[in-house]
Design an enzyme around this catalytic site. Structure first.
Site, PDB file in Angstrom:
ATOM      1  N   THR A 176       0.880  -1.196  -0.012  1.00  0.00           N
ATOM      2  CA  THR A 176       0.029   0.251   0.071  1.00  0.00           C
ATOM      3  C   THR A 176       1.097   1.195  -0.021  1.00  0.00           C
ATOM      4  OG1 THR A 176      -2.004  -1.025   1.032  1.00  0.00           O
ATOM      5  CG2 THR A 176      -1.669   1.182   1.478  1.00  0.00           C
ATOM      6  N   ARG A 204     -14.134  -7.672   0.294  1.00  0.00           N
ATOM      7  CA  ARG A 204     -13.264  -7.360   1.701  1.00  0.00           C
ATOM      8  C   ARG A 204     -12.739  -5.901   1.182  1.00  0.00           C
ATOM      9  NH1 ARG A 204      -8.044  -5.448   2.732  1.00  0.00           N
ATOM     10  NH2 ARG A 204      -7.428  -5.829   4.675  1.00  0.00           N
ATOM     11  N   GLY A 206     -10.234  -3.047   3.205  1.00  0.00           N
ATOM     12  CA  GLY A 206      -9.263  -2.872   4.282  1.00  0.00           C
ATOM     13  C   GLY A 206      -9.568  -1.485   4.996  1.00  0.00           C
ATOM     14  N   ASP A 207      -8.484  -1.155   5.615  1.00  0.00           N
ATOM     15  CA  ASP A 207      -8.526   0.313   6.666  1.00  0.00           C
ATOM     16  C   ASP A 207      -8.151   1.352   5.586  1.00  0.00           C
ATOM     17  OD1 ASP A 207      -5.874  -0.910   6.089  1.00  0.00           O
ATOM     18  OD2 ASP A 207      -5.192   0.539   7.473  1.00  0.00           O
ATOM     19  N   THR A 227      -0.214   1.419   7.097  1.00  0.00           N
ATOM     20  CA  THR A 227      -0.030   0.334   6.278  1.00  0.00           C
ATOM     21  C   THR A 227       0.004  -0.972   6.994  1.00  0.00           C
ATOM     22  OG1 THR A 227       1.321  -1.022   4.623  1.00  0.00           O
ATOM     23  CG2 THR A 227       2.486   0.832   5.823  1.00  0.00           C
ATOM     24  N   GLY A 228      -0.716  -2.198   6.624  1.00  0.00           N
ATOM     25  CA  GLY A 228      -0.417  -3.390   7.553  1.00  0.00           C
ATOM     26  C   GLY A 228      -1.697  -4.251   7.351  1.00  0.00           C
ATOM     27  N   GLY A 230      -5.162  -4.702   7.430  1.00  0.00           N
ATOM     28  CA  GLY A 230      -6.568  -3.635   7.450  1.00  0.00           C
ATOM     29  C   GLY A 230      -7.126  -4.155   8.680  1.00  0.00           C
TER      30      GLY A 230
END
Ligand code: ASP
Length: 310
Positions: A176, A204, A206-207, A227-228, A230
């Site tokens: 990301t 899906r 994510g964050d 980033t990671g 989410g």
């Protein structure tokens, strides 16, 4: 500091993850660094010309979205059924105006689409076919799925689908991209763009496109991009939580970022954040072995790094 030059700071990330000097090829290392330098150049050109933090983060993200080395725009990861679905968000710290898209499939620059949602609609978040229709209706540059699709990402999908329990560690390959900036007027902005996770399904999200989870900007506190994994960032509301701690407890952005990364570890996850403050300071925190990251200010030499020990 005594200077007539307006002070500004730009911080970027290109994803956190398991990359080390031993696991990353020299070619991938060079491509990542070159991409971050190019994005820094685009963003700092805006800030050095007295442009806004908002324009700077958009300019930097556009460069990273076109760069197949990163999981955003061109080079995004594939969904389980072999498609590209992009998520992006942008936020203006001046008035906390924000725009975001999830599962966009046909806009060349998802960050431009997110900004159009912010500025040209009464909404904050549009998803899927609706986001695509909004993009067409507003004349944004379109791209077909072939343009986003990169052979290496297809290989990663095939590898994962062939052996879901195998060595391909879905939870540890994040690419990301994110940008946070403070401009010469002391305004902050944040932007994040991603293809999400390889082999994602069921729509899906994510964050990254969720305001307060992966992206947040507030002139009273900080701008943050994450980033990671989410799902964990959503649960902790990481980006808003960092801003809230700065605003309400008066701690520094560095301490707030470290705290949230620590709490992320406490619930069993990994990742990273980039932060800037309206006072001009900027930096990052991460608990993965590496994070593609870069920083430039009005009076320092641009810095690009990947591994935890640099
Ligand atoms: N945070 C992103 C997501 O969960 C992934 C990443 O950081 O690469 O979609």
């Amino acid at each position: 500091m005594t200077t007539d030059t307006p002070s500004w700071t730009l911080v970027l990330h290109g994803g956190s993850g398991s990359m080390t000097r031993h696991t990353l090829s020299p070619e991938a290392d060079a491509a990542g660094r070159a991409g971050l330098h190019a994005a820094l150049a685009a963003g700092t050109a805006v800030l050095a010309a007295s442009g806004s933090a908002l324009d700077a983060v958009e300019a930097a993200i556009r460069v990273l979205e076109d760069d197949p080395a990163f999981n955003a725009g061109r080079g995004s990861v594939f969904t389980a059924d072999g498609r590209i679905e992009c998520d992006a968000a942008i936020m203006d710290g001046r008035d906390r105006n924000a725009g975001a898209v999830a599962g966009a499939t046909a806009t060349r620059h998802p960050i431009v689409l997110a900004r159009a949602v912010m500025e040209r609609s009464p909404h904050v978040l549009l998803a899927g076919t609706g986001a695509d229709a909004f993009s067409r209706d507003h004349g944004l540059e379109q791209a077909d799925q072939d343009w986003f699709a990169i052979a290496e990402r297809r290989r990663q999908l095939d590898e994962l689908l062939a052996d879901p329990d195998g060595p391909f560690d879905i939870g540890m390959k994040y690419g990301t991209v994110g940008a946070v900036a403070v401009d010469g007027a002391g305004h902050v902005a944040a932007a994040t763009s991603t293809g999400g996770l390889t082999a994602k399904k069921w729509g899906r999200i994510g964050d990254s496109p969720l305001i307060g989870a992966g992206t947040y900007a507030d002139d009273r506190a900080a701008a943050i991009s994450c980033t990671g994994a989410g799902e964990y960032f959503i649960r902790l509301g990481v980006a808003h939580e960092i801003a809230a701690r700065v605003r309400l407890s008066g701690c520094s952005i560095e301490d707030a970022a470290d705290m949230l990364i620590g709490e992320l570890g406490d619930i069993g996850s990994k990742g990273g954040v980039i932060v800037v403050s309206p006072d001009g300071s900027g930096g990052w925190a991460f608990n993965t072995p590496g994070m593609y990251r870069a920083i430039a200010t009005h009076d320092t030499t641009p810095e690009v790094a990947i591994y935890g020990d640099e």
